[in-house]
Design a protein around this motif. Structure first.
Motif, PDB file in Angstrom:
ATOM      1  N   LEU A 134       0.940  -1.606   0.085  1.00 14.73           N
ATOM      2  CA  LEU A 134      -0.024   0.152   0.086  1.00 14.73           C
ATOM      3  C   LEU A 134       0.576   1.168  -0.150  1.00 14.73           C
ATOM      4  O   LEU A 134       1.443   1.136   1.125  1.00 14.73           O
ATOM      5  N   ASN A 135       0.197   2.214  -0.635  1.00 16.95           N
ATOM      6  CA  ASN A 135       1.589   4.019  -0.837  1.00 16.95           C
ATOM      7  C   ASN A 135       0.477   4.805   0.476  1.00 16.95           C
ATOM      8  O   ASN A 135      -0.482   4.524   0.094  1.00 16.95           O
ATOM      9  N   SER A 136       1.805   4.422   1.149  1.00 23.05           N
ATOM     10  CA  SER A 136       1.049   5.656   1.989  1.00 23.05           C
ATOM     11  C   SER A 136       2.391   6.911   1.797  1.00 23.05           C
ATOM     12  O   SER A 136       1.948   7.538   1.253  1.00 23.05           O
ATOM     13  N   ASN A 140       1.905  10.523   7.317  1.00 25.14           N
ATOM     14  CA  ASN A 140       1.255   9.689   8.283  1.00 25.14           C
ATOM     15  C   ASN A 140       1.984   9.999   9.063  1.00 25.14           C
ATOM     16  O   ASN A 140       0.781   9.500  10.485  1.00 25.14           O
ATOM     17  N   VAL A 141       2.857   9.553   9.799  1.00 23.87           N
ATOM     18  CA  VAL A 141       3.755  10.209  10.707  1.00 23.87           C
ATOM     19  C   VAL A 141       4.185  11.860  11.003  1.00 23.87           C
ATOM     20  O   VAL A 141       4.634  11.990  12.126  1.00 23.87           O
ATOM     21  N   SER A 153      -5.717  11.214   6.281  1.00 25.41           N
ATOM     22  CA  SER A 153      -6.109   9.237   4.500  1.00 25.41           C
ATOM     23  C   SER A 153      -4.992   8.687   5.106  1.00 25.41           C
ATOM     24  O   SER A 153      -4.852   7.350   4.943  1.00 25.41           O
ATOM     25  N   LYS A 154      -3.271   9.124   4.636  1.00 24.57           N
ATOM     26  CA  LYS A 154      -2.612   8.106   4.790  1.00 24.57           C
ATOM     27  C   LYS A 154      -2.351   7.346   5.556  1.00 24.57           C
ATOM     28  O   LYS A 154      -1.654   6.148   5.882  1.00 24.57           O
ATOM     29  N   ALA A 155      -2.640   7.816   6.671  1.00 25.10           N
ATOM     30  CA  ALA A 155      -2.855   6.908   8.103  1.00 25.10           C
ATOM     31  C   ALA A 155      -3.253   5.886   8.144  1.00 25.10           C
ATOM     32  O   ALA A 155      -3.048   5.119   8.758  1.00 25.10           O
ATOM     33  N   ALA A 156      -4.693   6.168   7.885  1.00 27.30           N
ATOM     34  CA  ALA A 156      -5.716   5.421   7.339  1.00 27.30           C
ATOM     35  C   ALA A 156      -5.105   4.610   6.861  1.00 27.30           C
ATOM     36  O   ALA A 156      -5.534   3.312   6.715  1.00 27.30           O
ATOM     37  N   VAL A 157      -4.616   4.376   5.235  1.00 26.91           N
ATOM     38  CA  VAL A 157      -3.641   3.499   4.952  1.00 26.91           C
ATOM     39  C   VAL A 157      -3.293   2.650   6.055  1.00 26.91           C
ATOM     40  O   VAL A 157      -2.122   1.197   5.791  1.00 26.91           O
ATOM     41  N   ARG A 158      -1.986   3.237   6.649  1.00 28.50           N
ATOM     42  CA  ARG A 158      -0.554   2.710   7.552  1.00 28.50           C
ATOM     43  C   ARG A 158      -1.327   1.428   8.198  1.00 28.50           C
ATOM     44  O   ARG A 158      -1.166   0.516   9.075  1.00 28.50           O
ATOM     45  N   SER A 159      -2.915   1.716   8.750  1.00 27.24           N
ATOM     46  CA  SER A 159      -3.384   0.927   9.479  1.00 27.24           C
ATOM     47  C   SER A 159      -4.324   0.393   9.373  1.00 27.24           C
ATOM     48  O   SER A 159      -4.412  -0.865   9.593  1.00 27.24           O
ATOM     49  N   PHE A 160      -4.217   0.162   7.741  1.00 31.21           N
ATOM     50  CA  PHE A 160      -5.095  -0.671   7.025  1.00 31.21           C
ATOM     51  C   PHE A 160      -4.203  -1.816   6.647  1.00 31.21           C
ATOM     52  O   PHE A 160      -3.990  -2.835   7.078  1.00 31.21           O
ATOM     53  N   ALA A 161      -3.016  -1.521   6.570  1.00 29.41           N
ATOM     54  CA  ALA A 161      -1.531  -2.617   6.714  1.00 29.41           C
ATOM     55  C   ALA A 161      -1.644  -3.702   7.950  1.00 29.41           C
ATOM     56  O   ALA A 161      -1.524  -4.953   7.923  1.00 29.41           O
ATOM     57  N   ASN A 176       1.805  -4.233   3.721  1.00 29.88           N
ATOM     58  CA  ASN A 176       3.232  -3.711   3.917  1.00 29.88           C
ATOM     59  C   ASN A 176       2.610  -2.594   3.476  1.00 29.88           C
ATOM     60  O   ASN A 176       2.054  -2.171   2.249  1.00 29.88           O
ATOM     61  N   THR A 177       3.417  -1.750   4.128  1.00 32.13           N
ATOM     62  CA  THR A 177       2.754   0.109   3.054  1.00 32.13           C
ATOM     63  C   THR A 177       4.519   0.619   2.962  1.00 32.13           C
ATOM     64  O   THR A 177       5.869   0.086   3.401  1.00 32.13           O
ATOM     65  N   VAL A 178       4.586   1.147   2.166  1.00 31.19           N
ATOM     66  CA  VAL A 178       5.676   2.150   1.571  1.00 31.19           C
ATOM     67  C   VAL A 178       5.459   3.401   2.042  1.00 31.19           C
ATOM     68  O   VAL A 178       4.296   3.870   1.457  1.00 31.19           O
ATOM     69  N   SER A 179       6.540   4.518   2.658  1.00 34.83           N
ATOM     70  CA  SER A 179       6.091   5.628   2.872  1.00 34.83           C
ATOM     71  C   SER A 179       6.989   6.320   2.091  1.00 34.83           C
ATOM     72  O   SER A 179       8.311   6.494   2.640  1.00 34.83           O
ATOM     73  N   PRO A 180       6.722   6.986   0.935  1.00 34.08           N
ATOM     74  CA  PRO A 180       7.594   8.075   0.138  1.00 34.08           C
ATOM     75  C   PRO A 180       8.007   9.405   1.405  1.00 34.08           C
ATOM     76  O   PRO A 180       6.632   9.687   1.617  1.00 34.08           O
TER      77      PRO A 180
END
Length: 249
Positions: A134-136, A140-141, A153-161, A176-180
Motif C-alpha cells: 500500500l502506498n502511504s 502519516n507520521v 488519509s495516509k494514516a488510515a492506509v497505514r492502519s489498514f496494513a 506492508n506499506t511504503v511511505s515515500p
C-alpha cells in the motif's frame, strides 16, 4: 531470473510517477503487469514506455464497477494475482480553515475508500503467499500544515496494513506499506500549487531531508520490488519509509 519471475502484478495509478516506475521495474524483474488509471491516453503511453508484458485497464478506483472490470480483465488474462501495489492517490494543499466537504470527500474517496476496495476486490484472485503493498506517505507520521486531510488519509492506509496483516496471515499474504518522502513527480503541481509555489515547497521539503534532495520514482520502485519479492519473505505489517531520512531523525 528476475525477483518476480512469472508473477502477476496489479498496479493502480500505473500511468505516471511512482506507479509507472514500479510497473516498469516489475516487468524488468520478470512479472506480467496490469496497470490502471483514469486517463486512457496516458495509460497507452505508459504501456509503450514499459514495452512488454503489460495490460492496461482504464478506470477510477473510487468507482467499484471500474474495480470489478479491472479484476475481470485480470481473471480472464491471468487467472490470479501474486502482487498488488495499491498506489493510486491524491493530495491537495488546503489550510484547515479553508477546507471544504468536497475537498475532504475527494481525498478520502481516493486515498482510503478506493484503496480499501482495491484490496478487498483483489482477494478472490490472490494466490496464498502473495504480497500487498500500500502506498502511504511520511505524512502519516508528520505534522504537515495545510496538508492535514491528506496526512489523515495516509494514516488510515497505514492502519489498514496493520489490520490486514492479521486478517490475511492464515493465507500467508503479506501486507506492508511504503511511505515515500518528497519525490520528483508532478504531485506538488497536482496539489493545486503554481510552479513557483511548488518549487518553494520542494525546496522546503529538501531542507528537512538529511540526504539533501528529493527522491526519484525509481527509488520507491526498488523498495516496492523488495516488498513484493521473496527477499522480504519474513516482513509483514511494516511501514517502510523511503524518505531520505525526513521522518526518521
Amino acid at each position: 531470473m528476475g525477483k518476480l519471475e512469472g508473477k502477476v502484478a496489479v498496479v493502480t495509478g500505473g500511468n505516471s510517477g511512482i506507479g509507472l516506475a514500479t510497473a516498469k521495474r516489475f516487468v524488468e524483474e520478470g512479472a506480467h503487469v496490469v496497470i490502471t488509471g483514469r486517463r486512457e491516453k496516458e495509460l497507452k503511453e505508459a504501456a509503450a514506455f514499459i514495452g512488454r508484458n503489460v495490460t492496461t485497464v482504464t478506470g477510477d478506483v473510487t468507482r467499484l464497477e471500474d474495480l470489478d472490470r479491472l479484476y475481470a480483465v485480470v481473471k480472464e488474462k491471468h487467472g490470479h494475482i501474486d502482487v498488488l501495489f495499491a498506489n493510486a492517490g491524491w493530495g491537495e494543499v488546503v489550510p484547515l480553515e479553508a477546507a471544504t466537504e468536497a475537498h475532504f470527500d475527494k481525498t478520502f474517496d481516493l486515498n482510503v475508500k478506493g484503496l480499501f476496495f482495491t484490496a478487498q476486490k483483489a482477494l478472490s484472485l490472490f494466490k496464498d503467499g502473495g504480497s500487498i503493498i500500500l502506498n502511504s506517505s511520511v505524512a502519516n507520521v508528520l505534522g504537515v500544515p495545510t496538508f492535514t486531510v491528506y496526512a489523515a488519509s495516509k494514516a488510515a492506509v497505514r492502519s489498514f496494513a496493520r489490520g490486514w496483516t492479521m486478517e490475511l496471515k492464515d493465507r500467508n499474504i503479506r501486507v506492508n506499506t511504503v511511505s515515500p518522502g518528497p519525490i520528483e513527480t508532478p504531485a506538488l503541481e497536482n496539489a493545486g500549487l503554481t510552479p513557483e509555489q511548488a518549487k518553494r515547497a520542494a525546496d522546503q521539503f529538501v531542507s528537512q531531508v538529511p540526504l539533501g534532495r528529493r527522491g526519484k520514482p525509481e527509488e520507491i520502485a526498488a523498495a516496492v520490488v523488495f516488498l513484493a519479492s521473496d527477499e522480504s519473505s519474513y516482513i509483514t505489517g511494516v511501514d517502510l519509509a523511503v524518505d531520505g531520512g525526513m521522518a526518521q531523525v
